[in-house]
Structure formats: structure tokens, C-alpha cells
Write an enzyme that holds these catalytic residues in place. Structure first.
Site, PDB file in Angstrom:
ATOM      1  N   GLY A  46       0.858  -1.171   0.068  1.00 58.17           N
ATOM      2  CA  GLY A  46       0.071  -0.074  -0.085  1.00 58.17           C
ATOM      3  C   GLY A  46       0.914   1.477   0.163  1.00 58.17           C
ATOM      4  O   GLY A  46       2.033   1.096   0.556  1.00 58.17           O
ATOM      5  N   GLN A  51       3.007   9.848   1.117  1.00 55.23           N
ATOM      6  CA  GLN A  51       4.354   9.397   1.219  1.00 55.23           C
ATOM      7  C   GLN A  51       5.325   9.744   0.000  1.00 55.23           C
ATOM      8  O   GLN A  51       6.378   9.493   0.091  1.00 55.23           O
ATOM      9  CB  GLN A  51       4.207   7.788   1.112  1.00 55.23           C
ATOM     10  CG  GLN A  51       3.554   7.478   2.591  1.00 55.23           C
ATOM     11  CD  GLN A  51       3.555   6.049   2.553  1.00 55.23           C
ATOM     12  OE1 GLN A  51       2.411   5.189   2.088  1.00 55.23           O
ATOM     13  NE2 GLN A  51       4.553   5.334   3.394  1.00 55.23           N
ATOM     14  N   CYS A  91       5.760  -0.278   7.503  1.00 58.42           N
ATOM     15  CA  CYS A  91       5.315   0.918   6.701  1.00 58.42           C
ATOM     16  C   CYS A  91       6.666   1.342   5.936  1.00 58.42           C
ATOM     17  O   CYS A  91       7.770   1.258   6.315  1.00 58.42           O
ATOM     18  CB  CYS A  91       4.862   1.936   7.581  1.00 58.42           C
ATOM     19  SG  CYS A  91       4.596   3.519   6.480  1.00 58.42           S
ATOM     20  N   LEU A  92       6.680   1.359   4.605  1.00 60.99           N
ATOM     21  CA  LEU A  92       7.508   2.150   3.733  1.00 60.99           C
ATOM     22  C   LEU A  92       8.318   3.294   4.253  1.00 60.99           C
ATOM     23  O   LEU A  92       9.366   3.494   3.674  1.00 60.99           O
ATOM     24  CB  LEU A  92       6.883   1.983   2.328  1.00 60.99           C
ATOM     25  CG  LEU A  92       6.363   1.003   1.418  1.00 60.99           C
ATOM     26  CD1 LEU A  92       5.783   0.988   0.178  1.00 60.99           C
ATOM     27  CD2 LEU A  92       7.621  -0.122   1.438  1.00 60.99           C
ATOM     28  N   HIS A 133      -4.555   1.643   7.756  1.00 64.48           N
ATOM     29  CA  HIS A 133      -3.057   2.058   7.815  1.00 64.48           C
ATOM     30  C   HIS A 133      -2.950   3.343   6.874  1.00 64.48           C
ATOM     31  O   HIS A 133      -2.454   4.386   6.733  1.00 64.48           O
ATOM     32  CB  HIS A 133      -2.229   0.809   7.220  1.00 64.48           C
ATOM     33  CG  HIS A 133      -0.740   1.143   7.226  1.00 64.48           C
ATOM     34  ND1 HIS A 133       0.167   1.065   8.526  1.00 64.48           N
ATOM     35  CD2 HIS A 133      -0.167   1.993   6.200  1.00 64.48           C
ATOM     36  CE1 HIS A 133       1.359   1.387   7.848  1.00 64.48           C
ATOM     37  NE2 HIS A 133       1.448   2.213   6.690  1.00 64.48           N
ATOM     38  N   GLU A 134      -3.723   3.016   5.389  1.00 66.57           N
ATOM     39  CA  GLU A 134      -3.299   4.174   4.371  1.00 66.57           C
ATOM     40  C   GLU A 134      -4.326   5.435   4.639  1.00 66.57           C
ATOM     41  O   GLU A 134      -3.912   6.525   4.421  1.00 66.57           O
ATOM     42  CB  GLU A 134      -3.899   3.560   2.932  1.00 66.57           C
ATOM     43  CG  GLU A 134      -3.022   2.447   2.458  1.00 66.57           C
ATOM     44  CD  GLU A 134      -1.533   2.558   2.652  1.00 66.57           C
ATOM     45  OE1 GLU A 134      -1.034   3.619   2.516  1.00 66.57           O
ATOM     46  OE2 GLU A 134      -0.926   1.696   3.054  1.00 66.57           O
ATOM     47  N   HIS A 137      -2.303   7.376   7.016  1.00 65.83           N
ATOM     48  CA  HIS A 137      -1.375   8.226   6.257  1.00 65.83           C
ATOM     49  C   HIS A 137      -1.954   9.643   5.664  1.00 65.83           C
ATOM     50  O   HIS A 137      -1.425  10.839   5.933  1.00 65.83           O
ATOM     51  CB  HIS A 137      -1.043   7.534   4.770  1.00 65.83           C
ATOM     52  CG  HIS A 137       0.501   6.742   5.279  1.00 65.83           C
ATOM     53  ND1 HIS A 137       1.523   7.175   6.074  1.00 65.83           N
ATOM     54  CD2 HIS A 137       0.606   5.367   5.205  1.00 65.83           C
ATOM     55  CE1 HIS A 137       2.222   6.166   5.956  1.00 65.83           C
ATOM     56  NE2 HIS A 137       1.852   5.128   5.383  1.00 65.83           N
TER      57      HIS A 137
HETATM   58 NI    NI Z   1       2.595   3.323   5.575  1.00 63.51          NI
END
Ligand code: NI
Length: 167
Positions: A46, A51, A91-92, A133-134, A137
Site C-alpha cells: 500500500g 508518502q 510501513c514503507l 493504515h493508508e 497516512h
Molecule cells: Ni505506510
């Protein structure tokens, strides 16, 4: 199509509450395509627009589990959620860290697709977790916000060290 750099914690742009999308044009479609490229390259399941430093309520997801197709969520909104469950999360924007976070295991979502057409969805398990989660963000939140300050500091220290080594 292009791979864009992913911002890492503690970049302040990750803390901006993203703005709703109002224009569904080729620039938006290019952004969505770039977000998929960036997510698959990472690789991740995701990615939210903020981000990559874009202040819009757009998220892409692909759980790569065979049943769930690549998904675009625009202006997503959770309208119902039940069953709290502790799930492992990463998370990225927080590379190299994983931790347990409490999420809802079931939810109902309303969102728009890439052309601005509304859709609704019932999600459970990993899909429900990824959606929460998204959306976090897009609201300027990271999963590490749910951890103890001690754990958060430890993660931040590790990230700073890794970034120094990469310079
Ligand atoms: Ni993330």
C-alpha cells in the site's frame, strides 16, 4: 510512469492531513500510475500520496494475495468498523521496523475510484488493516504513533543511523 522517492519518518510532509481530490484528470491518473510503480518497486502492499509528497487523499493497494485486485482509494472514508484485533504492521516510510498495532478486523468503506465513481466495500483481515493504515497516512498519522514513546524513539534512532550509513 515513474518511480518516485518515498519519504521516510520523521519527514514533516508525512504529518500533513491530505486534501480531498476534486479533479479527476490525466494528472491524477499519472499520479496513480506512479504510485503503483513506486509501491511495486519498493515493494509494498500500500502507498498513500503524501508518502511521495503529494498533498491529496489518494491511496493505492495491492495485497498480492490472489483474491484482492490492485485498488485505488480516493477520498476514502470508513463508515463502520468492528472487532478489534492486534496485527503486525510495517510501513514503507518506516523502513526496517515491524510492530504490533491494534486495528479493526472488519470495516465498511466508502471511496471514489480513479474516475471519481463512488464505490463501497466490506473488508476484513489484512485488507481492513491496510485500509486503516493508508487512511491514517492521509490524516498525517503513522502506525508508530500507536506504540509506546520508548519504542518510537528506538525506531527513530535506528532510522537515523540507517540514513546516515546510506549517505
Ligand atoms: Ni505506510
Amino acid at each position: 510512469m515513474a518511480i518516485r522517492p518515498i519519504l521516510h519518518h520523521p519527514d514533516p510532509r508525512l504529518r500533513i492531513k491530505a486534501k480531498p481530490v476534486v479533479t479527476f484528470d490525466t494528472a491524477l491518473h499519472r499520479l496513480i500510475d506512479d504510485m503503483f510503480d513506486t509501491m511495486y518497486d519498493a515493494p509494498g502492499i500500500g502507498l498513500a500520496a503524501n508518502q511521495i509528497g503529494v498533498d491529496l487523499r489518494v491511496a493505492v493497494m495491492d495485497l498480492a494475495d490472489g483474491d484482492t485486485r490492485p485498488m485505488v482509494l480516493i477520498n476514502p472514508e470508513i463508515t463502520d468498523s468492528t472487532d478489534r484485533k492486534v496485527m503486525e504492521e510495517g510501513c514503507l516510510s518506516v523502513p526496517g521496523a515491524l510492530d504490533k498495532v491494534e486495528r479493526f478486523n472488519h470495516l465498511h468503506l466508502k471511496a471514489l475510484d480513479r474516475d471519481g465513481t463512488p464505490f463501497e466495500l466490506d473488508a476484513e483481515g489484512l485488507l481492513a488493516q491496510a485500509i486503516q493504515h493508508e487512511i491514517d497516512h492521509l490524516d498525517g498519522k503513522l502506525y508508530i504513533d500507536y506504540l509506546s514513546s520508548l519504542k518510537r524513539e528506538r525506531i527513530l534512532k535506528k532510522l537515523k543511523k540507517a540514513e546516515k550509513m546510506a549517505e
